[in-house]
Design a protein around this motif. Sequence first.
Motif, short mmCIF file in Angstrom:
data_model
loop_
_atom_site.label_atom_id
_atom_site.label_comp_id
_atom_site.label_asym_id
_atom_site.label_seq_id
_atom_site.Cartn_x
_atom_site.Cartn_y
_atom_site.Cartn_z
N VAL A 158 0.83 -1.20 0.00
CA VAL A 158 0.00 0.00 0.00
C VAL A 158 0.87 1.25 0.00
O VAL A 158 0.62 2.21 -0.76
CB VAL A 158 -0.96 0.00 1.21
N LYS A 159 1.89 1.27 0.84
CA LYS A 159 2.74 2.45 0.92
C LYS A 159 3.45 2.71 -0.41
O LYS A 159 3.48 3.85 -0.89
CB LYS A 159 3.77 2.29 2.03
N ASP A 160 4.02 1.67 -1.01
CA ASP A 160 4.69 1.83 -2.31
C ASP A 160 3.74 2.42 -3.35
O ASP A 160 4.07 3.39 -4.05
CB ASP A 160 5.19 0.48 -2.81
N LEU A 161 2.56 1.83 -3.47
CA LEU A 161 1.63 2.27 -4.50
C LEU A 161 1.08 3.67 -4.21
O LEU A 161 0.90 4.47 -5.13
CB LEU A 161 0.49 1.27 -4.64
N THR A 181 -6.01 -9.89 -3.81
CA THR A 181 -7.15 -10.63 -3.26
C THR A 181 -8.31 -9.71 -2.90
O THR A 181 -9.48 -10.07 -3.08
CB THR A 181 -6.70 -11.43 -2.03
N PHE A 182 -7.98 -8.53 -2.39
CA PHE A 182 -9.00 -7.58 -1.96
C PHE A 182 -8.79 -6.24 -2.66
O PHE A 182 -8.28 -5.29 -2.07
CB PHE A 182 -8.96 -7.39 -0.44
N PRO A 183 -9.16 -6.14 -3.94
CA PRO A 183 -8.85 -4.92 -4.70
C PRO A 183 -9.53 -3.67 -4.14
O PRO A 183 -8.94 -2.59 -4.14
CB PRO A 183 -9.35 -5.24 -6.11
N ARG A 184 -10.77 -3.80 -3.65
CA ARG A 184 -11.46 -2.63 -3.10
C ARG A 184 -10.77 -2.16 -1.82
O ARG A 184 -10.63 -0.95 -1.60
CB ARG A 184 -12.92 -2.95 -2.83
N LEU A 185 -10.37 -3.09 -0.99
CA LEU A 185 -9.64 -2.73 0.23
C LEU A 185 -8.31 -2.07 -0.13
O LEU A 185 -7.90 -1.08 0.49
CB LEU A 185 -9.40 -3.96 1.09
N LEU A 186 -7.64 -2.60 -1.15
CA LEU A 186 -6.37 -2.03 -1.59
C LEU A 186 -6.57 -0.58 -2.02
O LEU A 186 -5.81 0.32 -1.61
CB LEU A 186 -5.80 -2.85 -2.75
N ARG A 187 -7.57 -0.31 -2.83
CA ARG A 187 -7.83 1.05 -3.29
C ARG A 187 -8.15 1.99 -2.12
O ARG A 187 -7.67 3.12 -2.07
CB ARG A 187 -8.98 1.06 -4.31
N PHE A 188 -9.00 1.51 -1.20
CA PHE A 188 -9.36 2.32 -0.04
C PHE A 188 -8.12 2.68 0.78
O PHE A 188 -7.93 3.85 1.15
CB PHE A 188 -10.37 1.58 0.83
N CYS A 189 -7.28 1.71 1.05
CA CYS A 189 -6.09 1.94 1.87
C CYS A 189 -5.09 2.84 1.15
O CYS A 189 -4.43 3.69 1.78
CB CYS A 189 -5.43 0.61 2.25
N ALA A 248 -3.22 8.28 -12.72
CA ALA A 248 -2.99 7.56 -11.47
C ALA A 248 -4.00 6.43 -11.32
O ALA A 248 -3.65 5.31 -10.93
CB ALA A 248 -3.08 8.53 -10.29
N ASP A 249 -5.25 6.70 -11.66
CA ASP A 249 -6.28 5.66 -11.58
C ASP A 249 -5.97 4.53 -12.56
O ASP A 249 -6.12 3.33 -12.23
CB ASP A 249 -7.66 6.24 -11.88
N ARG A 250 -5.54 4.89 -13.77
CA ARG A 250 -5.22 3.85 -14.76
C ARG A 250 -4.00 3.04 -14.32
O ARG A 250 -3.93 1.83 -14.57
CB ARG A 250 -4.98 4.50 -16.12
N ALA A 251 -3.04 3.71 -13.70
CA ALA A 251 -1.85 3.00 -13.23
C ALA A 251 -2.22 1.94 -12.19
O ALA A 251 -1.71 0.81 -12.22
CB ALA A 251 -0.85 3.99 -12.64
N LEU A 252 -3.10 2.30 -11.26
CA LEU A 252 -3.52 1.33 -10.26
C LEU A 252 -4.30 0.18 -10.89
O LEU A 252 -4.13 -0.99 -10.51
CB LEU A 252 -4.35 2.02 -9.17
N LYS A 259 -3.75 6.43 2.47
CA LYS A 259 -2.31 6.68 2.62
C LYS A 259 -1.89 7.90 1.80
O LYS A 259 -1.03 8.69 2.24
CB LYS A 259 -1.51 5.45 2.18
N ILE A 260 -2.48 8.11 0.64
CA ILE A 260 -2.16 9.28 -0.17
C ILE A 260 -2.49 10.56 0.59
O ILE A 260 -1.71 11.53 0.57
CB ILE A 260 -2.90 9.23 -1.52
N ARG A 261 -3.62 10.57 1.28
CA ARG A 261 -3.97 11.76 2.07
C ARG A 261 -2.94 12.00 3.18
O ARG A 261 -2.58 13.15 3.47
CB ARG A 261 -5.37 11.60 2.65
N ARG A 262 -2.45 10.93 3.78
CA ARG A 262 -1.44 11.07 4.83
C ARG A 262 -0.12 11.59 4.25
O ARG A 262 0.54 12.44 4.85
CB ARG A 262 -1.19 9.71 5.51
N ILE A 263 0.26 11.09 3.08
CA ILE A 263 1.49 11.56 2.42
C ILE A 263 1.37 13.04 2.07
O ILE A 263 2.31 13.81 2.26
CB ILE A 263 1.77 10.72 1.16
N ALA A 264 0.22 13.44 1.54
CA ALA A 264 0.03 14.84 1.16
C ALA A 264 0.16 15.76 2.36
O ALA A 264 0.77 16.84 2.28
CB ALA A 264 -1.34 15.02 0.49
#
Length: 261
Positions: A189-192, A222-230, A208-212, A234-239
């Motif tokens: 999650v952090k890398d992406l 296994t859990f693509p929706r959870l991956l996107r949510f996390c 960015a959406d297409r890259a993901l 994390k992007i908000r935290r980085i910003a």
Amino acid sequence: MNGLSTTIKIEPDSAAIFAQSGLDAQTVFTDPRIHLWRNLPERQNATFDFVSPDGIPHRWHIKRYLTGHAADVEREVRGIHLLRDHGIPTVPLIAHGKLPDGRAFLITDDLAGRVPADKLPPATIPTALPPIVQLAARLHAQGLHHQDLYLCHFFVRPGGPAHQGPVHLIDAGRVHPLPSWPFRFRWVVKDLAQLLFSLRRLNLHADADRALAHYCQLRHPTFPRLLRFCINYKIRRIAAHDRRLRQTQPGRDVSLQTPPM
């Protein structure tokens, strides 16, 4: 390495050219030909240009670490070896060493003809994204993570899709083996999030959406929706962290600055 003597380890393939450069462990810190372009409390980044006796110009990149930060050199050397051993293109290591006072250094070769992906004209970045995403997916498939996977750490040929040569991943000091599940999820999650934050900061939100989406096609999480949510969390935290850095330490941001080309 130890703290009592000057030590230097030169990569076997670089022994001859290193001898021609005129550098040694001491002059890495004093040679006037070395151009300092970044000066941080713990390290200095520099470039070193010279012409070998056969008339070929060379550019090396030097990281000089101050006393107390020699472990950073060892981490980067291990990271370069990890990437290389797992077939991930990275910077060629020239030499590394340590002085008796605890200062240390790392020398790598230039990735000639390649530039950091964030330095491409924004309109051309989308064409470079497929091989960048493929490299990120390959990194994780090989059981590694980067911890600093911003766009600036992918070196590409300007205007070039994959057929113009492989993408190279730099700043290997943050590279580590992925831990077992569920802890590996956090690092993926952090890398992406770092990669997608780089794109959003350039106002490339759709890309960015297409890259993901491309990454998910390659890795089948296994859990693509959870991956996107996390990732979005994390992007908000980085910003927020990036905004604080720019206010408190104007010479830094969350991604590495690169030298002028």
